[in-house]
Design a protein around this motif. Sequence first.
Motif, PDB file in Angstrom:
ATOM      1  N   VAL A 162      -5.538  -2.757  -0.455  1.00 40.73           N
ATOM      2  CA  VAL A 162      -4.864  -3.743  -0.797  1.00 40.73           C
ATOM      3  C   VAL A 162      -5.638  -5.188   0.077  1.00 40.73           C
ATOM      4  N   TYR A 163      -6.148  -4.732   1.463  1.00 35.56           N
ATOM      5  CA  TYR A 163      -6.687  -5.762   1.958  1.00 35.56           C
ATOM      6  C   TYR A 163      -7.892  -6.309   1.215  1.00 35.56           C
ATOM      7  N   SER A 164      -8.860  -5.481   0.799  1.00 36.46           N
ATOM      8  CA  SER A 164     -10.039  -5.799   0.147  1.00 36.46           C
ATOM      9  C   SER A 164      -9.690  -6.628  -1.195  1.00 36.46           C
ATOM     10  N   VAL A 165      -8.727  -6.328  -2.015  1.00 39.81           N
ATOM     11  CA  VAL A 165      -8.268  -6.957  -3.134  1.00 39.81           C
ATOM     12  C   VAL A 165      -7.705  -8.581  -2.731  1.00 39.81           C
ATOM     13  N   ALA A 166      -6.819  -8.680  -1.586  1.00 50.00           N
ATOM     14  CA  ALA A 166      -6.468  -9.898  -1.141  1.00 50.00           C
ATOM     15  C   ALA A 166      -7.322 -10.704  -0.558  1.00 50.00           C
ATOM     16  N   THR A 167      -8.526 -10.381   0.035  1.00 48.61           N
ATOM     17  CA  THR A 167      -9.413 -11.308   0.560  1.00 48.61           C
ATOM     18  C   THR A 167     -10.472 -11.222  -0.461  1.00 48.61           C
ATOM     19  N   PHE A 168     -10.709 -10.407  -1.406  1.00 42.49           N
ATOM     20  CA  PHE A 168     -11.748 -10.881  -2.459  1.00 42.49           C
ATOM     21  C   PHE A 168     -11.435 -12.054  -3.481  1.00 42.49           C
ATOM     22  N   TYR A 169     -10.263 -12.169  -3.725  1.00 37.45           N
ATOM     23  CA  TYR A 169      -9.760 -13.387  -4.634  1.00 37.45           C
ATOM     24  C   TYR A 169      -8.922 -14.509  -3.646  1.00 37.45           C
ATOM     25  N   ASN A 170      -9.765 -15.600  -3.885  1.00 35.92           N
ATOM     26  CA  ASN A 170      -9.494 -16.846  -3.128  1.00 35.92           C
ATOM     27  C   ASN A 170      -8.261 -17.231  -3.618  1.00 35.92           C
ATOM     28  N   GLN A 171      -7.398 -16.979  -4.417  1.00 34.13           N
ATOM     29  CA  GLN A 171      -6.237 -17.267  -5.008  1.00 34.13           C
ATOM     30  C   GLN A 171      -5.212 -16.822  -3.499  1.00 34.13           C
ATOM     31  N   PHE A 172      -5.476 -15.979  -2.735  1.00 31.53           N
ATOM     32  CA  PHE A 172      -4.640 -15.403  -1.880  1.00 31.53           C
ATOM     33  C   PHE A 172      -4.682 -16.138  -0.418  1.00 31.53           C
ATOM     34  N   ARG A 173      -3.646 -16.544   0.010  1.00 28.27           N
ATOM     35  CA  ARG A 173      -3.929 -17.285   1.185  1.00 28.27           C
ATOM     36  C   ARG A 173      -3.279 -16.052   2.322  1.00 28.27           C
ATOM     37  N   LEU A 174      -3.929 -15.648   3.376  1.00 24.72           N
ATOM     38  CA  LEU A 174      -3.464 -14.555   4.307  1.00 24.72           C
ATOM     39  C   LEU A 174      -2.788 -15.225   5.467  1.00 24.72           C
ATOM     40  N   ILE A 175      -2.611 -16.493   5.847  1.00 24.20           N
ATOM     41  CA  ILE A 175      -1.986 -17.053   7.005  1.00 24.20           C
ATOM     42  C   ILE A 175      -0.969 -17.921   6.289  1.00 24.20           C
ATOM     43  N   PRO A 176       0.166 -18.166   7.188  1.00 24.44           N
ATOM     44  CA  PRO A 176       1.144 -19.237   6.562  1.00 24.44           C
ATOM     45  C   PRO A 176       0.391 -20.417   6.611  1.00 24.44           C
ATOM     46  N   PRO A 177       1.103 -21.418   5.605  1.00 21.55           N
ATOM     47  CA  PRO A 177       0.372 -22.483   5.241  1.00 21.55           C
ATOM     48  C   PRO A 177       0.969 -23.525   6.609  1.00 21.55           C
ATOM     49  N   GLY A 178       0.139 -24.656   6.857  1.00 19.88           N
ATOM     50  CA  GLY A 178       0.888 -25.434   7.871  1.00 19.88           C
ATOM     51  C   GLY A 178       2.100 -26.320   7.401  1.00 19.88           C
ATOM     52  N   LYS A 179       2.683 -26.755   8.215  1.00 20.77           N
ATOM     53  CA  LYS A 179       3.867 -27.473   8.033  1.00 20.77           C
ATOM     54  C   LYS A 179       3.476 -28.633   6.796  1.00 20.77           C
ATOM     55  N   HIS A 180       2.138 -29.340   7.292  1.00 22.31           N
ATOM     56  CA  HIS A 180       1.688 -30.304   6.226  1.00 22.31           C
ATOM     57  C   HIS A 180       0.229 -29.711   6.078  1.00 22.31           C
ATOM     58  N   GLN A 181       0.134 -29.647   4.318  1.00 24.79           N
ATOM     59  CA  GLN A 181      -0.654 -29.027   3.814  1.00 24.79           C
ATOM     60  C   GLN A 181      -1.804 -30.129   3.330  1.00 24.79           C
ATOM     61  N   ALA A 209       0.848  -1.263  -0.022  1.00 26.24           N
ATOM     62  CA  ALA A 209      -0.181  -0.002  -0.096  1.00 26.24           C
ATOM     63  C   ALA A 209       0.877   1.166   0.036  1.00 26.24           C
ATOM     64  N   ARG A 210       1.928   1.404   0.659  1.00 25.55           N
ATOM     65  CA  ARG A 210       2.888   2.411   1.030  1.00 25.55           C
ATOM     66  C   ARG A 210       3.513   2.620  -0.452  1.00 25.55           C
ATOM     67  N   HIS A 211       4.026   1.492  -0.885  1.00 20.73           N
ATOM     68  CA  HIS A 211       4.469   1.620  -2.365  1.00 20.73           C
ATOM     69  C   HIS A 211       3.633   2.238  -3.320  1.00 20.73           C
ATOM     70  N   LEU A 212       2.592   1.708  -3.303  1.00 17.65           N
ATOM     71  CA  LEU A 212       1.483   2.413  -4.705  1.00 17.65           C
ATOM     72  C   LEU A 212       0.930   3.333  -4.120  1.00 17.65           C
ATOM     73  N   GLY A 213       1.049   4.065  -2.790  1.00 21.13           N
ATOM     74  CA  GLY A 213       0.179   5.091  -2.548  1.00 21.13           C
ATOM     75  C   GLY A 213      -1.156   5.113  -2.394  1.00 21.13           C
ATOM     76  N   ILE A 214      -1.528   3.934  -1.798  1.00 20.02           N
ATOM     77  CA  ILE A 214      -3.205   3.630  -1.749  1.00 20.02           C
ATOM     78  C   ILE A 214      -3.290   3.210  -0.103  1.00 20.02           C
ATOM     79  N   PRO A 215      -4.569   3.396   0.287  1.00 17.99           N
ATOM     80  CA  PRO A 215      -4.843   3.218   1.610  1.00 17.99           C
ATOM     81  C   PRO A 215      -4.822   1.435   1.637  1.00 17.99           C
ATOM     82  N   PRO A 216      -4.057   0.815   2.908  1.00 20.13           N
ATOM     83  CA  PRO A 216      -4.008  -0.292   3.170  1.00 20.13           C
ATOM     84  C   PRO A 216      -5.221  -1.126   2.926  1.00 20.13           C
ATOM     85  N   VAL A 217      -6.312  -0.809   3.287  1.00 19.26           N
ATOM     86  CA  VAL A 217      -7.676  -1.165   3.341  1.00 19.26           C
ATOM     87  C   VAL A 217      -7.914  -1.646   1.702  1.00 19.26           C
TER      88      VAL A 217
END
Length: 176
Positions: A62-81, A52-60
């Motif tokens: 970026v968050y909206s886009v990341a949560t809209f597309y389910n290709q993005f995982r927001l938490i680290p994957p487990g050791k075993h997936q 967000a800082r790099h693109l000069g846009i509000p963090p929210v």
Amino acid sequence: MHLTEGEKRVALEQTGNILESYSRERGNLIPILQQVQEKLGYVPLVAMEEVARHLGIPPVDVYSVATFYNQFRLIPPGKHQIKVCMGTACHMKGGNIILDCWKRRLGIDVNEVTPDREFSLERVACVGCCTMAPVTVIDEEVHGKVTPTRVDGLLFSFGVKIPKGQQKEGEAVEQQ
Ligand code: FES
């Protein structure tokens, strides 16, 4: 889920490296997030703030886009997936029962990670082994004709012991 200081540092370093090759146009948002996910395996909040800082846009934004597309995982994957196939063939062969079984055994929902970070659970589309339905893929290894008892066996192979009462519950489901 809280990240360790080490995880945050790595996330910031890697995100910084990625941002160096992108101009500050908003249109770069999705390609940047894709690269972060490819590099880290997920897109943490600290990385989103940096983007967000790099693109000069509000963090929210970026968050909206990341949560809209389910290709993005927001938490680290487990050791075993653990990926449970919910394609048509697997669904017809009781894939939803197997998915419920994994959820109960791990005590987490889809797209969550166990508190010890050993396992993460996902539902996926057809993995191309329909004759083996219902299928679960663990760390890229395909397991076919999975039953609730097999779920217990697979967890046992990772050192997880299922309490006796819960085992009976799984066997009952299997006999249905
Ligand atoms: S539907 Fe599960 S492997 Fe094809």
